[in-house]
Scaffold this motif. Structure first.
Motif, PDB file in Angstrom:
ATOM      1  N   ASN A 148       0.882  -1.171   0.000  1.00 20.76           N
ATOM      2  CA  ASN A 148       0.000   0.000   0.000  1.00 20.76           C
ATOM      3  C   ASN A 148       0.922   1.224   0.000  1.00 20.76           C
ATOM      4  OD1 ASN A 148       0.797   0.394   2.698  1.00 20.76           O
ATOM      5  ND2 ASN A 148      -0.928  -0.797   3.469  1.00 20.76           N
ATOM      6  N   SER A 167      -2.194  -0.831  -3.516  1.00 20.96           N
ATOM      7  CA  SER A 167      -3.595  -0.713  -3.091  1.00 20.96           C
ATOM      8  C   SER A 167      -3.767   0.540  -2.244  1.00 20.96           C
ATOM      9  CB  SER A 167      -4.027  -1.970  -2.342  1.00 20.96           C
ATOM     10  OG  SER A 167      -3.325  -2.077  -1.127  1.00 20.96           O
ATOM     11  N   MET A 168      -4.961   1.141  -2.385  1.00 22.72           N
ATOM     12  CA  MET A 168      -5.212   2.432  -1.715  1.00 22.72           C
ATOM     13  C   MET A 168      -6.547   2.411  -0.968  1.00 22.72           C
ATOM     14  SD  MET A 168      -3.875   5.003  -4.740  1.00 22.72           S
ATOM     15  CE  MET A 168      -5.332   4.778  -5.734  1.00 22.72           C
ATOM     16  N   GLY A 180      -9.229   2.348  -4.269  1.00 18.86           N
ATOM     17  CA  GLY A 180      -8.891   1.359  -5.298  1.00 18.86           C
ATOM     18  C   GLY A 180      -7.409   1.070  -5.364  1.00 18.86           C
ATOM     19  N   ILE A 216     -13.073   1.947  -7.673  1.00 15.93           N
ATOM     20  CA  ILE A 216     -14.070   1.045  -7.079  1.00 15.93           C
ATOM     21  C   ILE A 216     -15.241   1.865  -6.531  1.00 15.93           C
ATOM     22  CG2 ILE A 216     -12.373  -0.753  -6.514  1.00 15.93           C
ATOM     23  CD1 ILE A 216     -12.335   0.293  -3.652  1.00 15.93           C
ATOM     24  N   VAL A 219     -18.756  -0.014   4.567  1.00 10.78           N
ATOM     25  CA  VAL A 219     -17.655  -0.823   5.098  1.00 10.78           C
ATOM     26  C   VAL A 219     -17.944  -1.256   6.528  1.00 10.78           C
ATOM     27  CG1 VAL A 219     -15.224  -0.719   5.785  1.00 10.78           C
ATOM     28  CG2 VAL A 219     -15.942   0.221   3.598  1.00 10.78           C
ATOM     29  N   GLY A 244      -7.594  -6.751   6.673  1.00 10.10           N
ATOM     30  CA  GLY A 244      -7.433  -7.981   5.893  1.00 10.10           C
ATOM     31  C   GLY A 244      -7.860  -7.825   4.443  1.00 10.10           C
ATOM     32  N   GLY A 280      -6.335  -6.216   2.151  1.00  8.61           N
ATOM     33  CA  GLY A 280      -5.140  -6.415   1.326  1.00  8.61           C
ATOM     34  C   GLY A 280      -4.886  -7.909   1.115  1.00  8.61           C
ATOM     35  N   ASP A 281      -5.124  -8.691   2.150  1.00  6.71           N
ATOM     36  CA  ASP A 281      -4.919 -10.141   2.040  1.00  6.71           C
ATOM     37  C   ASP A 281      -5.955 -10.752   1.089  1.00  6.71           C
ATOM     38  OD1 ASP A 281      -3.017  -9.679   4.001  1.00  6.71           O
ATOM     39  OD2 ASP A 281      -4.435 -10.094   5.619  1.00  6.71           O
TER      40      ASP A 281
HETATM   41  P1  ATP Z   1      -4.595  -4.944   5.162  1.00  2.47           P
HETATM   42  O1  ATP Z   1      -3.161  -4.689   5.602  1.00  2.47           O
HETATM   43  O2  ATP Z   1      -5.631  -4.637   6.215  1.00  2.47           O
HETATM   44  O3  ATP Z   1      -4.797  -6.304   4.585  1.00  2.47           O
HETATM   45  P2  ATP Z   1      -3.952  -3.191   2.904  1.00  2.47           P
HETATM   46  O4  ATP Z   1      -3.535  -1.832   3.357  1.00  2.47           O
HETATM   47  O5  ATP Z   1      -2.904  -4.135   2.469  1.00  2.47           O
HETATM   48  O6  ATP Z   1      -4.905  -3.882   3.989  1.00  2.47           O
HETATM   49  P3  ATP Z   1      -5.989  -1.887   1.340  1.00  2.47           P
HETATM   50  O7  ATP Z   1      -5.373  -0.979   0.353  1.00  2.47           O
HETATM   51  O8  ATP Z   1      -6.583  -1.278   2.561  1.00  2.47           O
HETATM   52  O9  ATP Z   1      -4.968  -3.061   1.681  1.00  2.47           O
HETATM   53  O10 ATP Z   1      -7.186  -2.711   0.637  1.00  2.47           O
HETATM   54  C1  ATP Z   1      -7.010  -3.566  -0.460  1.00  2.47           C
HETATM   55  C2  ATP Z   1      -8.210  -3.455  -1.362  1.00  2.47           C
HETATM   56  O11 ATP Z   1      -9.412  -3.781  -0.632  1.00  2.47           O
HETATM   57  C3  ATP Z   1      -8.460  -2.058  -1.924  1.00  2.47           C
HETATM   58  O12 ATP Z   1      -7.692  -1.818  -3.088  1.00  2.47           O
HETATM   59  C4  ATP Z   1      -9.963  -2.117  -2.176  1.00  2.47           C
HETATM   60  O13 ATP Z   1     -10.263  -2.878  -3.338  1.00  2.47           O
HETATM   61  C5  ATP Z   1     -10.477  -2.912  -0.989  1.00  2.47           C
HETATM   62  N1  ATP Z   1     -10.790  -2.011   0.145  1.00  2.47           N
HETATM   63  C6  ATP Z   1     -10.091  -1.844   1.279  1.00  2.47           C
HETATM   64  N2  ATP Z   1     -10.654  -0.912   2.087  1.00  2.47           N
HETATM   65  C7  ATP Z   1     -11.747  -0.485   1.447  1.00  2.47           C
HETATM   66  C8  ATP Z   1     -12.779   0.477   1.743  1.00  2.47           C
HETATM   67  N3  ATP Z   1     -12.766   1.187   2.875  1.00  2.47           N
HETATM   68  N4  ATP Z   1     -13.755   0.664   0.821  1.00  2.47           N
HETATM   69  C9  ATP Z   1     -13.761  -0.044  -0.314  1.00  2.47           C
HETATM   70  N5  ATP Z   1     -12.828  -0.977  -0.657  1.00  2.47           N
HETATM   71  C10 ATP Z   1     -11.843  -1.188   0.202  1.00  2.47           C
END
Ligand code: ATP
Length: 311
Positions: free
Chosen positions: A185, A222-223, A227, A241, A246, A251, A253-254
């Motif tokens: 991220n 990922s953001m 999206g 997206i 929510v 999780g 990201g996983d």
């Molecule tokens: P984690 O470490 O908790 O697994 P991360 O920071 O690696 O998360 P994120 O970027 O938060 O990953 O999320 C991955 C994807 O999940 C995003 O690109 C999006 O598709 C979806 N997502 C996460 N949070 C949201 C949200 N608040 N609303 C919509 N989609 C989300």
């Protein structure tokens, strides 16, 4: 079959304590204890998507046994290297809409256990088509441990999706053997590069031009609700997206890694790969459980994801 690696799993305990009193006794009625760790979330989502997965990594002691029981209960095939020291607990205290976390760093592995782990990994690869490696390294292992795993997989022509951060990620990117895909991220990118990377395509594209990203086929930045920006070879994509209700984004990201892994094993074209990865991330954000998706909603949300090539 997909191999989902978690090197530092945990039992995740959440205590609902309201009000939470510091320096006092807090009695807890609502307790949840689940098998935690990023790779276990990945494995859980892959099972929910109906694909074959094998969860692996290292576990020890009664906490390790509990994790295996939980995985078996959820029909997640697993084979872990047993280590001498006890696996860890991670505690989240939920109070007044806030969350206070107490995270054990986890067991330290001996040098022999590190070697045994690589041997086991290499053996498992004989029946594997793709690997996901998620999360931090346990104490005792060198910071370049994932480099060895990537090198072993590349030698056998097996693709690796690596989702880690900090020094463990930096070491892999600085060496010759590159993973097939990474999913940082923007915070993880900023921390690793020692520069500010924000949720903006110019900022991300600028960061990904650095030499250390050369040779990685897919980079999914990922953001969260915004999206993702993705680099595939020399092409960049912006993925947009819809706004969601929510419930728990932890999780996501996983779940994104799981969706991407499943779509890769199905030989899906780039646009489908990216839409699948975003959809599973979103589905996770709409459930209370970490590493949990409702596949009945998949098609609806998949159709709402927009993939656009950018310069
Ligand atoms: P984690 O470490 O908790 O697994 P991360 O920071 O690696 O998360 P994120 O970027 O938060 O990953 O999320 C991955 C994807 O999940 C995003 O690109 C999006 O598709 C979806 N997502 C996460 N949070 C949201 C949200 N608040 N609303 C919509 N989609 C989300």
């Amino acid at each position: 079959m997909i191999l989902a690696v978690t090197m530092n799993p945990s039992v995740d305990i959440s205590y609902h304590v309201d009000p939470f009193k510091l320096d006092d006794v807090n009695r807890v009625e609502h307790v949840s204890k689940t098998a935690g760790g990023k790779g276990l979330n990945v494995a859980r989502v892959i099972v929910q998507m109906g694909e074959n997965v094998l969860a692996t990594g290292v576990l020890g002691g009664t906490i390790g046994e509990y994790i295996i029981q939980e995985l078996n209960k959820n029909s997640i095939p697993n084979t872990f290297l047993k280590i001498e020291k006890e696996s860890r607990n991670c505690i989240a205290i939920l109070h007044g809409g806030k969350q206070t976390e107490i995270l054990e760093t986890g067991p330290a592995l001996s040098e022999d256990e590190g070697k045994a782990c690589l041997d086991k990994y290499e053996e498992l690869l004989s029946s594997i088509s793709l690997v996901t490696i998620s999360g931090s390294l346990p104490k005792g292992l060198p910071a370049d441990f994932y480099c060895n795993m990537v090198e072993i997989s590349n030698r056998r022509g097996i693709r690796v999706i690596l989702d880690t951060s900090g020094e463990a990620l930096k070491q892999v990117l600085q060496q010759g053997e590159k993973p097939f895909a990474i999913k940082p991220n923007t915070a993880e990118l900023s921390q690793m590069l020692g520069m500010d990377v924000n949720n903006d395509s110019n900022s991300i594209q600028q960061a990904l031009k650095q030499d250390i990203f050369q040779g990685i086929e897919w980079i999914i930045v990922s953001m969260g609700s915004e999206g993702a920006i993705v680099r595939h070879q020399a092409d960049y994509y912006r993925i947009t997206i819809p706004k969601l209700d929510v419930i728990n984004p932890v999780g996501s990201g996983d779940a994104t890694v799981a969706g991407f892994a499943v779509a890769l094993t199905r030989d899906n074209p780039p646009e489908t790969l990216l839409k699948t990865a975003m959809t599973t991330g979103m589905l996770n954000a709409m459930e209370s459980g970490t590493g949990s998706i409702n596949m009945e909603k998949f098609d609806h949300y998949f159709d709402l994801v927009k993939v656009e090539k950018i310069d």
